[in-house]
Design an enzyme around this catalytic site. Sequence first.
Site, PDB file in Angstrom:
ATOM      1  CG  ASP A  34      14.341 -96.357  72.322  1.00 17.11           C
ATOM      2  OD1 ASP A  34      13.745 -96.985  73.213  1.00 17.11           O
ATOM      3  OD2 ASP A  34      14.474 -96.777  71.167  1.00 17.11           O
ATOM      4  CG  ASP A  51      13.197 -95.559  66.629  1.00 12.34           C
ATOM      5  OD1 ASP A  51      12.019 -95.500  67.045  1.00 12.34           O
ATOM      6  OD2 ASP A  51      13.959 -96.509  66.897  1.00 12.34           O
ATOM      7  CG  ASP A  80       9.015 -92.531  68.942  1.00 16.68           C
ATOM      8  OD1 ASP A  80       8.236 -92.841  69.856  1.00 16.68           O
ATOM      9  OD2 ASP A  80       9.918 -93.278  68.535  1.00 16.68           O
TER      10      ASP A  80
END
Length: 489
Positions: free
Chosen positions: A3, A288, A292
Site C-alpha cells: 500500500d 489494513d 484486504d
Amino acid sequence: CTDKTGTLTQNKMSVQKIYINQELIDPSELDLKNDLHRYLLYNCILTNDARIVDNKGIGDPTEYSLLEMSQKTSLDIDLIREMMERLGELPFDSERKRMSTMYKLHGTPTILTKGAIDALLDLSTSIRTSQGIIPLTEQMREEIRKENIQSSSQGLRVLGFAYREVAHGTVMTMDLEQDLTFVGFVSMVDPPRPESMQAVKDAKMAGMKPIMITGDHKITATAIAQQIGIYEEGDYAITGEELDAMSEEELNQKLEKISVYARVSPENKIRIVDSWQRKGHIVSMTGDGVNDAPALKKADIGIAMGITGTEVSKDAASMILMDDNFATIIKAVANGRNVYRNIKNAIQFLFSGNMAGIMVVLIASIGGMPLPFAPVHLLFMNLLTDSLPALAIGMEPATGQLLKERPRDPKEGILTKSFVSKVMVQGGLIGIATLSAFLIGQEYWPAAASTMAFYTLTMARLFHGFNCRTQESIFKVGLKSNPYSIGAF
C-alpha cells in the site's frame, strides 16, 4: 505488493491547495463570511469521522487534515457537530470511491458527499460558484479534470466535495448520490518516508520487485512511485478498471512491467496476487482494512498494519508490521536471511567437524591401528568444541552482503549438492590433518599419538569455527564483528 499511504508515505496529511469558485486558492484564503467557502468547510467537517483531542488527531489522517484546515479558519468544529444531528450515512467504500452523510443545513435536509473527483463529476449536474448554482458544462468538467491531473502529478491526494438538497423525510440511500452540486476539491500532500527510497533500492538489490497498490488517483500514485524508485522508465501504471478490462493473456504479458495499480478494488488485489503466483513467484501483500483480508490470506505472506490495521486484517495476515513502515519489511527480510544463513553455517561447522572425527576413527579401525581417541576425548569435543563455536556462529550479525544475494528457492533443502561437497572437502581436510598427526605420533612418540590427534582435531575445529562464520574472508569481516566467536574459541 505494498500500500502507499502510511507504508511508503508518512501518513501525515496537510492541505496544500483548494479549488473553489473555478480557481485555486491557499487554505489561508478561506473566509467564513463567504457562503461558498463555508459550504466547503461544512462538508469537510460533517463528512468526517476524525476528531481533534488535545491538539492530536484521532482517526483517518486524511479526515484529520481537513479538520486541521477548518480549525485554522477559527471555525468551532465541536460546536457545529453538536448543533447538527447526522440524519444518515453511506460509509466510504472502494467500489463507490466516496462517502455521504445527511444533515439539515439552514433547515433543509442536505446530502453532503466527499470522494474521488472522477466519481463526483460523473454524478454532478451543477456547480456552485460566487454567482450561485449554475449548470456544470463539459468545458467546466474538463477544467476541473485538468486541475485534478495537475495536482495529482505533483504527488498530491485530491478529494472532491459536492452536495444535494432533498425533501423532508427522505431516507438515506445510494440512489440519492446523483444530480449533485459540485463545490470544489482539496489537494493534500502526504510526503514519502525518508527511508522508503533506500528500502525500495535494497528490495530490488535483494531480488524482490516492489509494486504499489493504492486507492489513490493513478497520476498521484505514479508521481510518488517515481520519487521513491518503484516506478521506472518503461513500467506501466494501471487502474482497477483497466485491470478488469484486461484478459488473462494480456495481463500475463504485461504483469512484470506493471509497477503501480491505482483505484483498486479488493477483487483486483486477489487477481494481482493470483497472477504472480501462477508465474511461480512468492507474493507478499500488505493491507489494513476488512476488505484486504481475502488478499492477505491469498498471498504467500500477508502483512497487516499494526497501527492502522483492523483486527480482521491482523487475523488474516502471517505477519503484523508494528510501525506500518515499508522499510521494516526489508529489515525483516535481512534478519530472516541472517537467521537462515547462521543455521546453515552452524550445520556446516558441525557436519564437517564430526565427519573428520568419524573418518579418522573409521580409517584407523579398518587399517588395524590403535584407536586414536578415548571415549572421554569424543565427549569433550562434543560438549565443548562442538557446542560453543556453533552457538557463536548462530550469533553472527547481519551484513549488507545478505541483501545482495538472490532469494533462495523455498523448495530447496539445506543439504544441497554444493553444501554437501563443501562439508566433504572441509571435513576431509581436517580428517587428513588429524590422521597425519596420529601416524607421525605413532612413528616417533607412540605414547603421545592420541594427544597429537586430539589436539590437532580440536584446534582445527576451533579455527574452522571462524571459517564457518561467513562465506567471505574472515579478515574482511573482522574478528571483532562477532565477539561471541572469540569467547567460544
